[in-house]
Design a protein around this motif. Structure first.
Motif, PDB file in Angstrom:
ATOM      1  N   TRP A  46      14.141  -2.246   6.901  1.00  0.00           N
ATOM      2  CA  TRP A  46      13.013  -1.582   7.547  1.00  0.00           C
ATOM      3  C   TRP A  46      13.358  -1.493   9.025  1.00  0.00           C
ATOM      4  O   TRP A  46      13.647  -2.504   9.665  1.00  0.00           O
ATOM      5  N   GLY A  66      10.135   0.448   2.732  1.00  0.00           N
ATOM      6  CA  GLY A  66       8.909   1.237   2.590  1.00  0.00           C
ATOM      7  C   GLY A  66       9.157   2.545   1.849  1.00  0.00           C
ATOM      8  O   GLY A  66      10.309   2.933   1.582  1.00  0.00           O
ATOM      9  N   ALA A  67       8.045   3.231   1.558  1.00  0.00           N
ATOM     10  CA  ALA A  67       8.141   4.544   0.902  1.00  0.00           C
ATOM     11  C   ALA A  67       8.727   5.575   1.860  1.00  0.00           C
ATOM     12  O   ALA A  67       9.460   6.469   1.455  1.00  0.00           O
ATOM     13  N   GLY A  68       8.381   5.451   3.131  1.00  0.00           N
ATOM     14  CA  GLY A  68       8.883   6.400   4.126  1.00  0.00           C
ATOM     15  C   GLY A  68      10.316   6.047   4.511  1.00  0.00           C
ATOM     16  O   GLY A  68      10.683   4.876   4.588  1.00  0.00           O
ATOM     17  N   LEU A  92       2.961  -1.066  -4.144  1.00  0.00           N
ATOM     18  CA  LEU A  92       2.819  -0.237  -2.937  1.00  0.00           C
ATOM     19  C   LEU A  92       1.850   0.914  -3.206  1.00  0.00           C
ATOM     20  O   LEU A  92       1.011   1.261  -2.379  1.00  0.00           O
ATOM     21  N   ARG A 224       2.282   9.382   8.816  1.00  0.00           N
ATOM     22  CA  ARG A 224       3.016   8.860   9.965  1.00  0.00           C
ATOM     23  C   ARG A 224       2.344   9.344  11.255  1.00  0.00           C
ATOM     24  O   ARG A 224       1.809  10.461  11.298  1.00  0.00           O
ATOM     25  N   HIS A 272      -1.186  -0.086  10.868  1.00  0.00           N
ATOM     26  CA  HIS A 272      -0.147   0.304   9.897  1.00  0.00           C
ATOM     27  C   HIS A 272      -0.063  -0.703   8.733  1.00  0.00           C
ATOM     28  O   HIS A 272       0.981  -1.292   8.473  1.00  0.00           O
ATOM     29  N   SER A 275      -0.687   0.316   3.240  1.00  0.00           N
ATOM     30  CA  SER A 275      -0.074  -0.353   2.089  1.00  0.00           C
ATOM     31  C   SER A 275       1.131  -1.120   2.601  1.00  0.00           C
ATOM     32  O   SER A 275       1.929  -0.578   3.357  1.00  0.00           O
TER      33      SER A 275
HETATM   34  C1  OXD Z   1       5.949   2.762   4.126  1.00  0.00           C
HETATM   35  C2  OXD Z   1       5.110   2.181   5.166  1.00  0.00           C
HETATM   36  O1  OXD Z   1       6.563   3.814   4.346  1.00  0.00           O
HETATM   37  O2  OXD Z   1       4.688   1.014   5.006  1.00  0.00           O
HETATM   38  O3  OXD Z   1       6.014   2.176   3.019  1.00  0.00           O
HETATM   39  O4  OXD Z   1       4.798   2.848   6.142  1.00  0.00           O
END
Ligand code: OXD
Ligand code: NDP
Length: 309
Positions: A46, A66-68, A92, A224, A272, A275
């Protein structure tokens, strides 16, 4: 077989413990790592420092915690031929759906107004609007947007969604591409942003977009911070074009102490946390993917870095 862990806060240990429990054959190292870079096969990261990942010549895959993956795509020195895998796992997804449902209901049930009334010691009813008279519009119909919409169906909202490519989802009016955006916005009373940050989605939540929503709409940004033009949001809130906003992500995190959002009465915000990846749950997705690769199978959830998500 070795994996390097670079996560935020103090999740390093939790990841080490979870990986050791689920995959004892995999050696784990936590960043900063001063061993031989050639020994590292996998990275679970991360927001690694820019240029860090190119130090490992034998990397076989980079897993985003993370997902992003914008924290990786923005590294100009990201090793070009190493697959980047985003986080897709039930924990998540569940966390995000909880946050989105909670936030939609907060706006639907006028909780910002009642909080203001409470501060002013005002006891007054605000006429309730039926859920079926409101449309929740989801920007982004990926793993997270779709799950949140599915759970929102239980409340009888009208549901709409917008994505890059055409979609067909039961109970959701789907729009796509720049040509479908205006019609989607025109009917949306509570707008949720669950888009990845890319060149195309940066600054999307701006004055022009807010003006296309019905007056008094609410905006929830869990995508974001770079997708939101913050001064345009304040202007739209102050003029009444928007009735409120829930924000979990910001252009600068942590949010600077002198930022106007801290004091704005029409902004509900969180740091932030919409999740958060929980290692004890997410470890299964990482382990299964490494095992897949080690068995000669294709990785799942590899992102397209050119597309940006
Ligand atoms: C994600 C985040 O991308 O926590 O998982 O922002
Ligand atoms: P997915 O990759 O599964 O879905 C992305 C969706 O966005 C897809 O439907 C895609 O369209 C759509 N999209 C992408 N670019 C465009 C565009 N230019 N125009 C229209 N639609 C577009 O992502 P996830 O659902 O897993 O995650 C979404 C984002 O949520 C993450 O990237 C991250 O930024 C954010 N997030 C935030 C968290 C938080 O705590 N605040 C936690 C987790 C994630 P198509 O289907 O056509 O490809």
């Amino acid at each position: 077989m070795a994996l390097l862990i670079k996560t935020d806060i103090d999740r390093g240990n939790a990841w080490t413990e979870a990986l050791n429990a689920h995959y004892p054959e995999l050696k784990t190292y936590t960043w900063p790592y001063d061993g031989d870079p050639a020994k590292i096969d996998y990275a679970l990261v991360w927001q690694p420092p820019k240029g860090e990942l190119k130090r490992y010549p034998n990397l076989r895959a980079i897993f985003s915690v993370g997902a992003g993956i914008d924290h990786l795509a923005s590294d100009p020195e990201l090793p070009p031929n190493v697959p980047v895998v985003r986080m897709v796992e039930p924990g998540l997804t569940a966390g995000m759906t909880q946050y989105v449902v909670l936030s939609v209901l907060n706006h639907h049930r006028f909780m910002l107004d009642y909080a203001a009334q409470r501060r002013a010691k005002v006891w007054e009813e605000i006429p309730q609007i039926a859920a079926e008279a409101r449309q929740v519009g989801m920007l982004g119909l990926g793993v997270l947007g779709r799950d949140a919409l599915e759970k929102l169906r239980a409340f009888d909202f009208k549901l709409a969604g917008w994505s890059r490519s055409p979609k067909s989802i039961t109970g959701v009016t789907c729009f796509h591409g720049p040509a479908g955006l205006d019609e989607f916005l025109a009917g949306t009373d509570i707008l949720v942003c669950l888009l990845p940050l890319t060149a195309e989605t940066a600054d999307l939540l701006n004055r022009d977009l807010f003006a296309k929503l019905p007056a008094g709409a609410a905006v929830i940004n869990v995508g974001r911070g770079g997708q939101l033009v913050e001064e345009d949001l304040i202007e739209a809130l102050d003029s009444g074009q928007l009735s409120g906003a829930t924000l979990d992500v910001f252009r600068q995190e942590p949010l600077p102490e002198d930022h106007p959002f801290w004091e704005h009465p029409r902004v509900f915000m969180t740091p932030h946390i919409a999740s958060m990846t929980i290692p004890s749950s997410a470890v299964r997705a990482v382990v299964a993917n490494i095992q897949r690769l080690e068995a000669g199978e294709a990785l799942q959830h590899v992102v397209d870095l050119k597309r940006g998500y």
